[in-house]
Design a protein around this motif. Structure first.
Motif, PDB file in Angstrom:
ATOM      1  N   HIS A  29     -21.087 -42.966  16.040  1.00 55.77           N
ATOM      2  CA  HIS A  29     -20.002 -43.905  16.287  1.00 55.77           C
ATOM      3  C   HIS A  29     -19.903 -44.187  17.783  1.00 55.77           C
ATOM      4  O   HIS A  29     -20.183 -43.301  18.607  1.00 55.77           O
ATOM      5  N   PRO A  30     -19.504 -45.406  18.170  1.00 52.28           N
ATOM      6  CA  PRO A  30     -19.398 -45.739  19.602  1.00 52.28           C
ATOM      7  C   PRO A  30     -18.494 -44.804  20.396  1.00 52.28           C
ATOM      8  O   PRO A  30     -18.711 -44.598  21.594  1.00 52.28           O
ATOM      9  N   ARG A  31     -17.486 -44.213  19.732  1.00 50.73           N
ATOM     10  CA  ARG A  31     -16.567 -43.348  20.473  1.00 50.73           C
ATOM     11  C   ARG A  31     -17.227 -42.070  20.985  1.00 50.73           C
ATOM     12  O   ARG A  31     -16.637 -41.359  21.801  1.00 50.73           O
ATOM     13  N   CYS A  32     -18.445 -41.800  20.510  1.00 48.92           N
ATOM     14  CA  CYS A  32     -19.164 -40.626  21.007  1.00 48.92           C
ATOM     15  C   CYS A  32     -19.397 -40.710  22.520  1.00 48.92           C
ATOM     16  O   CYS A  32     -19.408 -39.690  23.202  1.00 48.92           O
ATOM     17  N   CYS A  33     -19.604 -41.913  23.022  1.00 49.23           N
ATOM     18  CA  CYS A  33     -19.891 -42.061  24.450  1.00 49.23           C
ATOM     19  C   CYS A  33     -18.843 -42.909  25.158  1.00 49.23           C
ATOM     20  O   CYS A  33     -19.136 -43.568  26.163  1.00 49.23           O
ATOM     21  N   GLU A  34     -17.616 -42.899  24.620  1.00 44.79           N
ATOM     22  CA  GLU A  34     -16.508 -43.563  25.287  1.00 44.79           C
ATOM     23  C   GLU A  34     -15.684 -42.533  26.046  1.00 44.79           C
ATOM     24  O   GLU A  34     -15.572 -41.381  25.621  1.00 44.79           O
ATOM     25  N   PRO A  35     -15.095 -42.912  27.192  1.00 43.56           N
ATOM     26  CA  PRO A  35     -14.270 -41.960  27.957  1.00 43.56           C
ATOM     27  C   PRO A  35     -13.159 -41.370  27.096  1.00 43.56           C
ATOM     28  O   PRO A  35     -12.540 -42.077  26.306  1.00 43.56           O
ATOM     29  N   LEU A  36     -12.950 -40.088  27.259  1.00 43.08           N
ATOM     30  CA  LEU A  36     -11.914 -39.401  26.493  1.00 43.08           C
ATOM     31  C   LEU A  36     -10.543 -39.868  26.949  1.00 43.08           C
ATOM     32  O   LEU A  36     -10.233 -39.866  28.143  1.00 43.08           O
ATOM     33  N   LYS A  37      -9.709 -40.279  25.991  1.00 43.97           N
ATOM     34  CA  LYS A  37      -8.372 -40.751  26.330  1.00 43.97           C
ATOM     35  C   LYS A  37      -7.432 -39.564  26.462  1.00 43.97           C
ATOM     36  O   LYS A  37      -7.390 -38.698  25.596  1.00 43.97           O
ATOM     37  N   THR A  38      -6.666 -39.555  27.548  1.00 43.89           N
ATOM     38  CA  THR A  38      -5.679 -38.497  27.751  1.00 43.89           C
ATOM     39  C   THR A  38      -4.307 -39.006  27.326  1.00 43.89           C
ATOM     40  O   THR A  38      -4.048 -40.215  27.333  1.00 43.89           O
TER      41      THR A  38
END
Length: 249
Positions: free
Chosen positions: A190-199
């Motif tokens: 999934h694209p979220r694998c390499c998206e910045p982690l949201k705090t």
């Protein structure tokens, strides 16, 4: 977003005329299984055993020394994941990071490959990361080929092993940011694998309450408030005060 079972590996092959060499993309399993590997009928190969190969010893290890002179390839990735243990945390609580070029151009990683029966596999070379932009993240990193000339030089097995390409990547265009720990799930693609982690965002009102100063009453206001309290106390119990005066009389 995950390498999965196979990855396309760029290799240089000699054409059937025996003189022309052409580049081919061949799907191979990540995790080297050398051709001399002997497996029992029901035994599965251990792909993690040779997942990486240290560039400092690749020309001396029995599993690698022949391949590095005859089977050199390149794997193109948009980036790679690296895990880091935050200060004060245990090894069980590692934080994954995604490393990539700031320009988002693909990374060309040096690899060697082999064929064991019908099983085509490869491994990626690693090197010291001391002088790289991501040395704070890990003491090792993949061997990154800087440009087209480096790629051609690495793939040309008719020439001696180019040791000068096996050092750390010292360009300043690498960056790393935190990503979800779900990247540890190999089934997740999934694209979220390499998206910045949201705090978690903190509201302005919460911040205002946190830093709000308590109002300090002036001496005059404090005296007036004390007088009001005394009058209120007397008004609340007039009979008791009357009884007390009578007893005194």
């Amino acid at each position: 977003y995950h390498p999965g079972q196979t990855c396309p590996v760029l290799v240089l092959k000699t054409h059937h005329d025996g003189t022309t060499r052409v580049c081919e993309l061949q799907n191979k399993q990540w995790g080297l299984v050398p051709r001399f590997t002997r497996l029992d009928e029901d035994e599965k190969p251990n792909f993690f055993k040779m997942f990486n190969a240290r560039s400092e010893s690749v020309d001396s290890k029995p599993s690698f020394k022949q391949l590095v002179n005859t089977h050199r390839g390149v794997v193109l990735f948009s980036g790679y994941y690296e895990w880091m243990t935050p200060p004060g945390s245990s090894q069980k609580h590692k934080q994954p990071y995604y490393v990539h070029r700031t320009s988002d151009e693909p990374l060309a990683l040096a690899a060697i490959y082999d064929q064991c029966g019908e099983l085509a596999t490869f491994t990626i070379l690693t090197t010291d990361s001391t002088r790289s932009a991501v040395s704070w993240l890990h003491d090792r990193m993949p061997v990154i080929l800087r440009d087209d000339e480096s790629i051609r030089k690495w793939m040309d097995v008719s020439q001696p092993l180019p040791y000068e390409l096996l050092g750390p990547y010292t360009e300043k265009d690498l960056e790393a940011f935190k990503v979800t720990s779900d990247v540890g799930n190999m089934k997740l693609n999934h694209p979220r694998c390499c998206e910045p982690l949201k705090t978690k965002a903190v509201s302005e009102s919460a911040i205002a309450k946190l830093f709000a100063k308590k109002k300090v009453a002036s001496p005059t206001a404090k005296r007036e408030r004390d007088d009001d309290d005394d009058e209120g106390a007397a008004a609340a119990a007039p009979e008791s005060a009357k009884v007390k005066r009578e007893k005194v009389d």
